[in-house]
Design an enzyme around this catalytic site. Structure first.
Site, PDB file in Angstrom:
ATOM      1  N   GLU A  28     -55.488  34.541  -2.517  1.00 43.20           N
ATOM      2  CA  GLU A  28     -54.380  34.752  -1.575  1.00 43.20           C
ATOM      3  C   GLU A  28     -53.685  36.113  -1.709  1.00 43.20           C
ATOM      4  OE1 GLU A  28     -51.636  31.491  -1.530  1.00 43.20           O
ATOM      5  OE2 GLU A  28     -53.100  30.112  -0.659  1.00 43.20           O
TER       6      GLU A  28
ATOM      7  N   GLU B 128     -58.479  25.152  -0.466  1.00 41.70           N
ATOM      8  CA  GLU B 128     -57.133  24.576  -0.621  1.00 41.70           C
ATOM      9  C   GLU B 128     -56.698  23.922   0.677  1.00 41.70           C
ATOM     10  OE1 GLU B 128     -53.985  26.812  -2.349  1.00 41.70           O
ATOM     11  OE2 GLU B 128     -55.302  27.910  -3.751  1.00 41.70           O
TER      12      GLU B 128
END
Length: 410
Positions: free
Chosen positions: A229, A331
């Site tokens: 991320e 995720e």
């Protein structure tokens, strides 16, 4: 689509990457060949479809206080935002002792065995760069020490049970995003995007690559994510794409070459895909052999999806996560927006049927790509929407994952 735990074709040439479904001899820590096992809990063959079905080991090696507040408090860290802050507050020796107790108890072999009994075939392990302790600035950076043996132990158990393993650089030097405990430090600004921090990240990647190929405990690690991320800001990611990504490829491959690793046994190198919003990860790559891509999909934070049960099901059934290939949705969860999560229409204790159907809809969408890993395996929240283990106990997630295709959700 239906999948079964059946024998799959042998690896044919280096064009076939080592992904789930590939024929690969796996030898247990005890020296036992697991490849010919017929016991479904321990055999190495994964679903013939090659789809990853797994969970994240959240808060294991990168502690996120919101997942396990009681443990965080017991460690003396209740007023701290991150591992960095906790170690700074309680001192190095005390922190080392507390964190080692945590690593020894948060995920144990019985957890891995339970995952296998639920039909899962993969785990993703978030780690911080500080697990390589010699690249930590000892005068200014404060992280728990001694994690590597525990990482080896977990990977050894997972390998014994035939899991595909992804190791993810979740916490990068200097922090890749601001004010987020999932980087290991609650940094006021992202400090990763400069050459000297990139260099430390690259040194971590070289080191963990060597560890993976040199230790039998890591034999089922098939994928290495080079940063989790990164910022979604075009003004900051340019050098990430033009410098860090291509250098990560070259440094990982050079480490493998020095070890004499054959091309078909090289690691997949994973980056966030273009949908994440940090640019096209392939823009500056000259060699994307065994590249893989990561997609995170938390519908709760997607303002384009109307907050209704019908819209959540409809959106997930039609969710196209395609683009970069192969992509794995590493995720996602069953959580909904904070302002409605405990209202009657969304309360998890009275809406199990909806959450079971939404789980099915998401799985069906993500298995149109390379598969998925739920966030997370366990939590202390008392809310199965963030805990795969608790969702199975609540009857929301089936032990027979193939059965999601029988619900007629999509």
């Amino acid at each position: 689509m239906r999948t079964t735990l059946t024998t799959v074709a042998a690896l044919s040439g280096v064009a076939s990457a080592w992904m789930p479904g590939i024929h690969k001899d796996i030898v247990s820590i005890k020296g036992e060949n697991l490849f010919n096992k017929t016991d479904p809990i321990t055999k190495r063959w994964l679903p013939a479809s090659g789809k990853i079905r797994g969970v994240n080991l959240g808060s294991m090696f990168v502690f996120e206080p919101w997942i396990a507040e009681n443990i965080w408090s017991d460690m003396g860290c209740s007023n701290q935002n991150s591992e960095f802050d906790c170690v700074s507050a309680v001192g190095q020796d005390t922190a080392n002792s507390h964190f080692q107790d945590h690593w020894d108890s948060w995920i144990v072999e019985d957890d891995i065995a339970t995952m296998a009994s639920y039909g899962l075939n993969a785990i993703r392990i978030p780690v911080g760069y500080w697990i390589r302790e010699d690249i930590v600035y000892s005068d200014s950076e404060h992280f728990p020490q001694g994690a590597l043996p525990y990482l080896k132990k977990i990977c050894g158990w997972a390998s014994d049970y035939g899991f595909y393993i992804i190791i993810d650089l979740h916490g990068a030097p200097g922090a890749q995003v601001a004010q987020n405990s999932d980087t290991g430090q609650f940094a006021p600004s992202p400090g990763f995007y400069v050459d000297y921090q990139f260099e430390r990240g690259l040194k971590f990647l070289e080191w963990i690559t060597t560890q993976i190929h040199s230790s039998n405990s890591f034999r089922n690690v098939g994928m290495l994510q080079i940063v989790n991320e990164p910022v979604q800001d075009s003004n900051q990611v340019g050098n990430l794409l033009s410098s860090y990504y291509p250098n990560a490829f070259s440094r990982i491959r050079a480490a493998e070459k020095s070890l004499g690793i054959a091309a078909n046994n090289e690691l997949h190198i994973q980056m966030m895909n273009a949908k994440w919003g940090s640019g096209d990860p392939t823009q500056y790559l000259t060699d994307n052999y065994f590249a893989a891509y990561d997609d995170h999909r938390y519908v709760k934070w997607d303002s384009s999806v109307a907050v209704s049960k019908d819209d959540y099901i409809r959106s997930s059934c039609n969710d196209d996560r395609g683009g970069n290939t192969p992509t794995v949705v590493t995720e996602w969860s069953l959580s909904v927006p904070d302002n409605v999560q405990y209202t009657p229409d969304w309360d998890p204790s009275t809406n199990q049927d909806f959450y079971a159907r939404w789980f099915a809809a998401q799985v069906i969408a993500y298995e149109k790509q390379g598969g998925w890993l739920f966030w997370s395996w366990k939590s202390e929240l008392g809310d199965y929407r963030w805990s795969y283990k608790d969702a199975v106990a609540a009857g929301v997630i089936p032990k027979n994952l193939d059965s999601v295709y029988d619900l007629g959700v999509c």
